[in-house]
Design a protein around this motif. Sequence first.
Motif, PDB file in Angstrom:
ATOM      1  N   HIS A   7       0.856  -6.581  -9.271  1.00  0.00           N
ATOM      2  CA  HIS A   7       0.786  -4.676  -8.572  1.00  0.00           C
ATOM      3  C   HIS A   7       2.608  -4.330  -8.320  1.00  0.00           C
ATOM      4  O   HIS A   7       2.429  -3.215  -8.639  1.00  0.00           O
ATOM      5  CB  HIS A   7       1.180  -5.014  -7.202  1.00  0.00           C
ATOM      6  CG  HIS A   7       0.972  -4.022  -5.739  1.00  0.00           C
ATOM      7  ND1 HIS A   7      -0.399  -3.814  -5.332  1.00  0.00           N
ATOM      8  CD2 HIS A   7       2.124  -2.970  -4.991  1.00  0.00           C
ATOM      9  CE1 HIS A   7      -0.207  -2.995  -4.885  1.00  0.00           C
ATOM     10  NE2 HIS A   7       1.131  -2.449  -4.434  1.00  0.00           N
ATOM     11  N   HIS A  33      -4.844  -3.223  -8.233  1.00  0.00           N
ATOM     12  CA  HIS A  33      -3.986  -3.016  -7.916  1.00  0.00           C
ATOM     13  C   HIS A  33      -4.439  -2.717  -5.471  1.00  0.00           C
ATOM     14  O   HIS A  33      -3.763  -2.799  -5.066  1.00  0.00           O
ATOM     15  CB  HIS A  33      -3.556  -1.251  -8.497  1.00  0.00           C
ATOM     16  CG  HIS A  33      -1.891  -0.590  -7.365  1.00  0.00           C
ATOM     17  ND1 HIS A  33      -1.251  -0.779  -7.999  1.00  0.00           N
ATOM     18  CD2 HIS A  33      -1.418  -0.081  -6.625  1.00  0.00           C
ATOM     19  CE1 HIS A  33       0.201  -0.757  -7.001  1.00  0.00           C
ATOM     20  NE2 HIS A  33      -0.139   0.176  -7.035  1.00  0.00           N
ATOM     21  N   ARG A  34      -5.259  -2.550  -5.730  1.00  0.00           N
ATOM     22  CA  ARG A  34      -5.785  -2.469  -4.262  1.00  0.00           C
ATOM     23  C   ARG A  34      -6.208  -4.130  -3.701  1.00  0.00           C
ATOM     24  O   ARG A  34      -5.738  -4.067  -2.373  1.00  0.00           O
ATOM     25  CB  ARG A  34      -7.247  -1.671  -3.748  1.00  0.00           C
ATOM     26  CG  ARG A  34      -7.630  -1.494  -2.624  1.00  0.00           C
ATOM     27  CD  ARG A  34      -8.471  -0.268  -2.711  1.00  0.00           C
ATOM     28  NE  ARG A  34      -7.812   1.315  -2.475  1.00  0.00           N
ATOM     29  CZ  ARG A  34      -8.540   2.179  -2.053  1.00  0.00           C
ATOM     30  NH1 ARG A  34      -9.654   2.186  -2.327  1.00  0.00           N
ATOM     31  NH2 ARG A  34      -8.061   3.025  -1.694  1.00  0.00           N
ATOM     32  N   ARG A  79       6.104   5.681  -3.804  1.00  0.00           N
ATOM     33  CA  ARG A  79       6.104   5.538  -4.967  1.00  0.00           C
ATOM     34  C   ARG A  79       7.986   5.888  -5.046  1.00  0.00           C
ATOM     35  O   ARG A  79       8.356   4.434  -5.799  1.00  0.00           O
ATOM     36  CB  ARG A  79       6.213   7.119  -5.793  1.00  0.00           C
ATOM     37  CG  ARG A  79       4.309   7.333  -7.077  1.00  0.00           C
ATOM     38  CD  ARG A  79       4.395   8.547  -6.574  1.00  0.00           C
ATOM     39  NE  ARG A  79       2.749   8.347  -7.377  1.00  0.00           N
ATOM     40  CZ  ARG A  79       1.994   7.676  -6.551  1.00  0.00           C
ATOM     41  NH1 ARG A  79       2.260   8.097  -4.893  1.00  0.00           N
ATOM     42  NH2 ARG A  79       0.448   8.091  -7.093  1.00  0.00           N
ATOM     43  N   HIS A 101       5.812   0.865   3.638  1.00  0.00           N
ATOM     44  CA  HIS A 101       4.876   0.989   2.089  1.00  0.00           C
ATOM     45  C   HIS A 101       2.918   0.108   2.051  1.00  0.00           C
ATOM     46  O   HIS A 101       2.050   0.949   1.752  1.00  0.00           O
ATOM     47  CB  HIS A 101       5.485   0.666   0.640  1.00  0.00           C
ATOM     48  CG  HIS A 101       4.921   0.615  -0.103  1.00  0.00           C
ATOM     49  ND1 HIS A 101       5.262   1.242  -1.893  1.00  0.00           N
ATOM     50  CD2 HIS A 101       4.169  -0.570  -0.713  1.00  0.00           C
ATOM     51  CE1 HIS A 101       4.134   1.015  -2.016  1.00  0.00           C
ATOM     52  NE2 HIS A 101       3.513   0.306  -1.923  1.00  0.00           N
TER      53      HIS A 101
END
Lengths: 154, 146
Positions: B93, B39-40, A36, A91
Amino acid sequence: MTATIENAPIESPRSAAPVRRHRRFNIEKWGWIYMRASGVVLVVLIFGHLFVNLVSGNGVRAIDFGFVGGKLAQPFWQWWDVSMLWLALIHGANGMRTIVNDYASNRLVRNVFKGALVAAVVILILLGTLVVFTFNPCPAGSPADLLPSFCPVQ
Amino acid sequence: MSAAPTTDSAKKHPDIPLPKVPRGTLYRGREGMWSWVLHRITGVAIFFFLLVHILDTSLVRVSPQAYNAVINEYKTPIMGLGEAALVAAIGFHALNGLRIILIDFWSVGPKRQRLMFWIVIALWVILMAGFLPRQLMTIGAEFAGA
Ligand code: HEM
């Protein structure tokens, strides 16, 4: 159907990897926080990067050694690019680790994938950081028309 | 409360009404699930692009000729479409990533997740409406060989 409050209808996430609990340093928690925190910073870094390289001026057609050399000669863009390199690679790789844990049910396969992720990230972070900080925008013996305009005449 | 609470637990918690249909899951079906799928997929795609992109940029350390030769491969109409797809993927994303963060940290985030998904889609459409005409100019110029 009996939906009880104790058995609240929220299913826990299923992951093939075993979950280890009761550790003083909870790596899953810090991974979660990292995704995040880095995400917020990456929005700024990546959108800025895409704007400067794909949208402004002549877009991707303006990019050549002279263009990149001009950018990477400035500490501002050096630090911009290096921050993006580290934040995005870690990330992305941590996200890929989650996905490997979700789909690779065999322990060996899982470890091979995760080993490949670690190797890729370490090598590319080292390579990218070295390139940004050891880069010479005016390499000797190169044709002047390929170099940034500020390079001295050779 | 309209639905008569019959289970033991509902008797213990009379102020919590039982949902008529199974609820309380963010990730099964509808916007919650499809945003996760997208998103994946976009995350994986961006990751693999990033691996290649670091390698091609590293050629600035080899020689101007080596870098220019490879970067010229990006300046074709086909790669122009690829760049549009890349921006579309990163745009989704990034925006949906901010939505995930709001779901996690904003007190009414989970309640508003469905609305926020459509806001993500709206912002993404605006982003692409701004980027695609500009990218079409680039692709057109690449076709013209200018
Ligand atoms: C542009 C800014 C970005 C934001 C705001 C963002 C945000 C996020 C968030 C919040 C998550 C969820 C983590 C979780 O559920 O615990 C995530 C997952 C992920 N991200 Fe990003 N991200 C960004 C850029 C990137 C980039 C550049 C890459 C690739 C290098 C990437 C690859 C991934 C992957 C592979 C996942 C895992 C997806 C999954 O578990 O389903 N992200 N991102």
